[in-house]
Design a protein around this motif. Structure first.
Motif, PDB file in Angstrom:
ATOM      1  N   UNK B  29       0.837  -1.215   0.000  1.00 37.74           N
ATOM      2  CA  UNK B  29       0.000   0.000   0.000  1.00 37.74           C
ATOM      3  C   UNK B  29       0.871   1.265   0.000  1.00 37.74           C
ATOM      4  N   UNK B  30       1.869   1.271   0.863  1.00 33.27           N
ATOM      5  CA  UNK B  30       2.728   2.462   0.926  1.00 33.27           C
ATOM      6  C   UNK B  30       3.495   2.647  -0.381  1.00 33.27           C
ATOM      7  N   UNK B  31       3.997   1.528  -0.911  1.00 36.32           N
ATOM      8  CA  UNK B  31       4.798   1.640  -2.135  1.00 36.32           C
ATOM      9  C   UNK B  31       3.938   1.958  -3.349  1.00 36.32           C
ATOM     10  N   UNK B  32       2.655   1.621  -3.284  1.00 36.08           N
ATOM     11  CA  UNK B  32       1.752   2.007  -4.368  1.00 36.08           C
ATOM     12  C   UNK B  32       1.676   3.533  -4.456  1.00 36.08           C
ATOM     13  N   UNK B  33       1.638   4.142  -3.297  1.00 36.78           N
ATOM     14  CA  UNK B  33       1.602   5.620  -3.286  1.00 36.78           C
ATOM     15  C   UNK B  33       2.919   6.193  -3.796  1.00 36.78           C
ATOM     16  N   UNK B  34       4.024   5.504  -3.512  1.00 38.45           N
ATOM     17  CA  UNK B  34       5.332   5.988  -3.981  1.00 38.45           C
ATOM     18  C   UNK B  34       5.443   5.801  -5.489  1.00 38.45           C
ATOM     19  N   UNK B  35       5.092   4.596  -5.943  1.00 41.64           N
ATOM     20  CA  UNK B  35       5.312   4.280  -7.353  1.00 41.64           C
ATOM     21  C   UNK B  35       4.171   4.770  -8.240  1.00 41.64           C
ATOM     22  N   UNK B  36       3.013   4.955  -7.655  1.00 48.67           N
ATOM     23  CA  UNK B  36       1.859   5.340  -8.474  1.00 48.67           C
ATOM     24  C   UNK B  36       1.321   4.166  -9.256  1.00 48.67           C
ATOM     25  N   UNK B  37       1.700   2.960  -8.898  1.00 51.74           N
ATOM     26  CA  UNK B  37       1.284   1.780  -9.648  1.00 51.74           C
ATOM     27  C   UNK B  37       1.223   0.593  -8.680  1.00 51.74           C
ATOM     28  N   UNK B  70      11.772  -3.081   3.198  1.00 54.44           N
ATOM     29  CA  UNK B  70      11.406  -1.763   2.656  1.00 54.44           C
ATOM     30  C   UNK B  70      12.553  -1.228   1.794  1.00 54.44           C
ATOM     31  N   UNK B  71      13.772  -1.399   2.283  1.00 54.02           N
ATOM     32  CA  UNK B  71      14.944  -0.903   1.564  1.00 54.02           C
ATOM     33  C   UNK B  71      15.077  -1.608   0.203  1.00 54.02           C
ATOM     34  N   UNK B  72      14.942  -2.927   0.220  1.00 54.43           N
ATOM     35  CA  UNK B  72      15.095  -3.699  -1.031  1.00 54.43           C
ATOM     36  C   UNK B  72      13.985  -3.332  -2.015  1.00 54.43           C
ATOM     37  N   UNK B  73      12.756  -3.240  -1.505  1.00 55.69           N
ATOM     38  CA  UNK B  73      11.625  -2.943  -2.390  1.00 55.69           C
ATOM     39  C   UNK B  73      11.747  -1.527  -2.964  1.00 55.69           C
ATOM     40  N   UNK B  74      12.174  -0.587  -2.135  1.00 57.00           N
ATOM     41  CA  UNK B  74      12.345   0.793  -2.632  1.00 57.00           C
ATOM     42  C   UNK B  74      13.421   0.858  -3.716  1.00 57.00           C
ATOM     43  N   UNK B 127       6.699   8.266   1.336  1.00 59.66           N
ATOM     44  CA  UNK B 127       7.993   7.856   1.902  1.00 59.66           C
ATOM     45  C   UNK B 127       8.170   8.412   3.311  1.00 59.66           C
ATOM     46  N   UNK B 128       7.757   9.652   3.482  1.00 61.30           N
ATOM     47  CA  UNK B 128       7.995  10.336   4.759  1.00 61.30           C
ATOM     48  C   UNK B 128       6.992   9.886   5.828  1.00 61.30           C
ATOM     49  N   UNK B 129       5.706   9.864   5.455  1.00 56.20           N
ATOM     50  CA  UNK B 129       4.681   9.609   6.468  1.00 56.20           C
ATOM     51  C   UNK B 129       4.389   8.123   6.666  1.00 56.20           C
ATOM     52  N   UNK B 130       4.400   7.360   5.551  1.00 52.99           N
ATOM     53  CA  UNK B 130       4.016   5.946   5.687  1.00 52.99           C
ATOM     54  C   UNK B 130       5.215   5.023   5.884  1.00 52.99           C
ATOM     55  N   UNK B 131       6.331   5.344   5.198  1.00 53.66           N
ATOM     56  CA  UNK B 131       7.495   4.458   5.318  1.00 53.66           C
ATOM     57  C   UNK B 131       8.542   4.994   6.287  1.00 53.66           C
ATOM     58  N   UNK B 132       8.220   6.105   6.939  1.00 53.16           N
ATOM     59  CA  UNK B 132       9.080   6.649   8.002  1.00 53.16           C
ATOM     60  C   UNK B 132      10.502   6.934   7.539  1.00 53.16           C
ATOM     61  N   UNK B 137      16.853  10.594   3.076  1.00 53.67           N
ATOM     62  CA  UNK B 137      16.658   9.357   2.302  1.00 53.67           C
ATOM     63  C   UNK B 137      15.559   9.534   1.259  1.00 53.67           C
ATOM     64  N   UNK B 138      14.537  10.320   1.619  1.00 58.44           N
ATOM     65  CA  UNK B 138      13.485  10.623   0.633  1.00 58.44           C
ATOM     66  C   UNK B 138      14.120  11.348  -0.552  1.00 58.44           C
TER      67      UNK B 138
END
Lengths: 247, 169
Positions: B29-37, B70-74, B127-132, B137-138
């Motif tokens: 869910x968090x990465x969907x917001x980051x990637x837009x996909x 989280x690091x690997x997925x990002x 990245x800031x609010x959901x993935x802390x 790093x952002x």
């Protein structure tokens, strides 16, 4: 991590979480997919050792054999060199050439010395029929341009004279001991007794042979190169004198 | 010896499954917001779990296995986005100048509110609010300066609060 959030930040985060919760994720389906992927990966890993072992052995064996050969050659190098020198000496004796490692004389460059060379007929040349062409002479001797004095000590002893053969043997021992800068004084073992046995056979040389015996013993006892060199010079002189008389 | 190894494997497999069931959905869910996909996010998280399984003995003993995931997925998302950027540059006539690749899934997932943010603002906020992630790093992830990240975060906050107030009205 972000401890310095104010109230607005918490509100935004809450809204983002709320919105994110709307994203549908079926964990069971995803887990099943992951299990499939991991099973496939395990199958690939299980098949790897069989396919990779062949090329590794194909390359490894010849490398191991080559390395073993190199190690054996390196270990035997002194022996190989010694055997090669001995073979070359014997060959030179047979052909009638003086060995270059003569301990008492520094080897001369080939361009300044012309030695008598006896050529043997090639063994692979077919013999022509005797009726048409006369067969080549068995030995061909090139003209001698240098005085024969340096070669007399190494010339073939054709008459089988035991006295000369013994002197040759001692000469060879001296070459083995100090030729080419060697310091192998153990090669002189028994040489003094050989010379001792010659005493009385040719009284005119006895005085020189006694000196030689003394030098040989000194050389063995004290690893004295000068003494060995003097013994070599005396033996060489006696050999040359005997060779000249035999001619 | 073999029995104890098998038991240890079973234990680590059980812990790994528990980690997956607990963390997969929040990460996607968090990465969907980051990637837009959503699909790209799910692929990245799956990939991270595959890698985690290879090193599960080590990953499961970390203080924060989810931080590792989280690091690997990002990283995976970032590499994917770089690839898309190269693709976009290679095909300038097929895509309008200044536009981004079409994003899939946000509207379908009912994220109309977040869709009003620019992709960079949304990614920075997620990245800031959901993935802390801290702002530096952002910034690293987005390939911008830390000041730009702060600017994106301010804009995203204003926009969301404004939209929320409008919704409330």
């Amino acid at each position: 991590m972000n401890n310095d959030w104010d109230e607005d930040d918490h509100e935004v985060r809450a809204q983002l979480l709320l919105a994110a919760d709307n994203i549908a994720v079926d964990v069971d389906v995803e887990w099943a997919q992951l299990v499939d992927v991991l099973a496939g990966e395990r199958a690939v890993l299980a098949s790897l050792p069989r396919t990779q072992s062949l090329p590794r052995f194909r390359l490894g064996r010849p490398l191991l054999v080559a390395a073993a050969i190199v190690i054996v050659l390196l270990a035997l190098r002194p022996t190989i060199v010694e055997v090669a020198v001995t073979v070359a000496d014997r060959l030179a004796e047979t052909v009638g050439l003086a060995p270059e490692e003569d301990a008492g004389l520094a080897p001369l460059p080939p361009s300044t010395t012309i030695r008598p060379v006896i050529l043997l007929p090639p063994t692979t040349v077919p013999q022509p029929p005797p009726t048409t062409i006369p067969p080549p002479p068995p030995l061909t001797t090139l003209p001698v341009a240098a005085p024969p004095s340096t070669d007399l000590a190494h010339s073939p002893i054709l008459d089988g004279n035991e006295y000369r053969l013994t002197l040759r043997r001692v000469h060879d021992q001296l070459n083995q001991a100090i030729g080419f800068g060697r310091t192998n004084y153990e090669a002189l073992a028994g040489s003094d007794r050989l010379v001792e046995d010659l005493l009385g056979q040719q009284p005119r040389f006895d005085s020189q042979l006694r000196d030689t015996i003394g030098h040989l013993r000194q050389a063995q006892r004290a690893r004295d190169r000068a003494a060995a060199s003097q013994a070599h010079t005396i033996i060489d002189g006696v050999q040359k004198q005997l060779a000249t008389e035999a001619q | 010896m073999r029995a104890s190894a098998a038991a240890a494997n079973t234990r680590s497999d059980g812990a790994f499954e528990a980690l997956f069931r607990r963390e997969f959905a929040p990460l996607v869910r968090a990465l969907t917001l980051v990637a837009g996909d959503r699909e790209a996010a799910a692929d990245a998280v799956q990939d991270a779990f595959v890698q985690a399984h290879r090193h599960r003995e080590r990953v499961l003993t970390l203080d924060s296995p989810v931080g590792w995931l989280r690091h690997v997925a990002l990283n995976r998302i970032r590499n994917q986005q770089r690839g898309q950027e190269r693709q976009r540059r290679a095909l300038p006539r097929l895509v309008e100048a200044g536009s981004v690749l079409p994003e899939r899934g946000l509207e379908a997932d009912g994220l109309g509110l977040l869709a009003t943010l620019s992709p960079q603002q949304r990614a920075a906020a997620a990245l800031y609010y959901l993935l802390d992630q801290p702002t530096h790093l952002v910034a690293e992830h987005l390939g911008v300066t830390e000041a730009t990240v702060r600017s994106h975060l301010r804009a995203a906050r204003r926009r969301l609060q404004h939209d929320l107030e409008e919704e409330e009205v």
